[in-house]
Design a protein around this motif. Structure first.
Motif, short mmCIF file in Angstrom:
data_model
loop_
_atom_site.label_atom_id
_atom_site.label_comp_id
_atom_site.label_asym_id
_atom_site.label_seq_id
_atom_site.Cartn_x
_atom_site.Cartn_y
_atom_site.Cartn_z
N CYS A 1 -4.46 0.50 0.27
CA CYS A 1 -5.22 -0.60 0.86
C CYS A 1 -6.58 -0.04 1.27
O CYS A 1 -6.75 1.16 1.41
N CYS B 1 0.85 -1.19 0.00
CA CYS B 1 0.00 0.00 0.00
C CYS B 1 0.89 1.24 0.00
O CYS B 1 1.85 1.32 0.76
N GLY C 1 0.09 4.06 1.01
CA GLY C 1 -0.19 4.93 2.15
C GLY C 1 0.56 4.44 3.38
O GLY C 1 1.37 5.14 3.95
N CYS C 2 0.30 3.17 3.79
CA CYS C 2 0.84 2.68 5.06
C CYS C 2 1.98 1.69 4.86
O CYS C 2 2.62 1.29 5.83
N CYS D 1 -6.51 2.47 4.24
CA CYS D 1 -6.02 3.82 3.94
C CYS D 1 -7.04 4.58 3.10
O CYS D 1 -7.25 5.77 3.30
#
Ligand code: ZN
Ligand code: ZN
Ligand code: ZN
Ligand code: ZN
Ligand code: ZN
Ligand code: ZN
Length: 336
Positions: A27, A7, A9-10, A30
């Motif tokens: 994901c 992902c 984002g994370c 997120c």
């Protein structure tokens, strides 16, 4: 090498990556709690889709990990023996015995098989490339639920792949295109777009460089101005300090350089006053304590002195012109 599957984002591995309109992949977690794409700050436009490519790569990566694991992959059929062979068409591992069976069943189909050993000697990237076309496309038409039929035909009007019967039975689908031809066309189109984008990105990069240069120049200008302000402030302080010092010296030297006569006038007046006091005291003492002898001897002398003193005129305030220095001081103070 395949860290990009995580992902954006994370950074976590996700089984259901979603592709955003800005083409970043997040994901569901997120995506759920973000107002903006964490990578490019684009507002996530409503349509997102499952990143099917990443899903597929993820499962292929898992296969690759099995291949590279210390024990090697197990046979997908009997699940007892260690696998020796991988069939790209079945997408399964086979032990020696199960592979013989596989060969007997698919005598005519010519499945593409590779030895696990060979695969292991190759690279993950190679494995991912080799497994890309192995998945068959199945018709998603609702007309034959429960029966999976392999697609071979493409309908440009629906922009969809169809199985032969679906394409032929429904007259709305026409004219057709061969599915292979269509995927080649799509690949070519992607290549073309990518080339365009690269040029576009070059232009963008150049513009961004110019902007950064401009920002840096501004920062330099700001810095130079700041330095100039500081330098002038210091110079001014120095000028003011020196001026004050000079003026102070000017005023202190003043009594010595006095030419207006005020100082002499003062000294003269002070001396006269003392003489008058002394004369008054002596006259009084001579009158009070003096005998005849002293009167006879001293009185004429004292009288002459007293008469001289009586002629003294008290000092008039002399006509004093203000010294030129005062005016100079005032003017310089005003200028400061
Ligand atoms: Zn995430
Ligand atoms: Zn983005
Ligand atoms: Zn087996
Ligand atoms: Zn097979
Ligand atoms: Zn069909
Ligand atoms: Zn159609």
């Amino acid at each position: 090498d395949f860290q990009f599957l995580r992902c954006e984002g994370c950074g976590q591995d996700s089984a259901q990556p979603r592709l955003l309109g800005c083409l970043h992949t997040l994901c569901p977690g997120c995506l759920g709690d973000t107002k903006h794409c964490p990578r490019c700050q684009a507002a996530p436009g409503a349509p997102t889709m499952d990143n099917l490519l990443f899903c597929s790569l993820r499962s292929r990566l898992q296969l690759w990990r099995q291949i590279c694991s210390s024990g090697g992959p197990g046979c997908s059929r009997c699940r007892a023996e260690a696998a020796l062979v991988w069939c790209s068409d079945c997408e399964e591992f086979f032990c020696g015995r199960c592979f013989e069976e596989h060969q007997w069943w698919h005598k005519k189909a010519e499945h593409r098989v590779r030895k696990v050993e060979e695969l292991r000697a190759g690279s993950a990237r190679r494995f991912m490339e080799d497994t890309k076309s192995s998945c068959s496309l199945f018709c998603s038409s609702a007309s034959h639920p429960g029966e999976s039929r392999v697609c071979s035909i493409y309908c440009p009007r629906c922009e969809r792949a169809l199985c032969c019967p679906c394409a032929l039975l429904d007259t709305r689908h026409a004219p057709f295109r061969d599915l292979r031809v269509e995927s080649r066309r799509r690949r070519a189109e992607l290549r073309e777009l990518r080339r365009d984008l690269r040029r576009h990105r070059g232009t963008f990069g150049a513009a961004l460089e110019r902007l950064r240069g401009e920002a840096a120049r501004r920062e330099q200008q700001r810095q130079r101005l700041r330095e100039r302000v500081l330098a002038s402030a210091e110079r001014l302080q120095e000028v003011v300090r020196r001026e004050a010092e000079e003026l102070r010296e000017l005023l202190e030297e003043r009594p010595e350089r006095d030419r207006s006569g005020l100082a002499e006038e003062l000294r003269g007046a002070e001396g006269a006053l003392q003489r008058l006091e002394a004369a008054e005291r002596l006259a009084w003492r001579l009158g009070r304590y003096g005998g005849e002898q002293e009167l006879m001897d001293m009185q004429p002398f004292v009288k002459a002195a007293l008469l001289r003193l009586r002629r003294l005129r008290p000092p008039r305030a002399p006509e004093l012109r203000e010294p030129a220095d005062f005016a100079l001081c005032r003017a310089r103070l005003r200028a400061l």
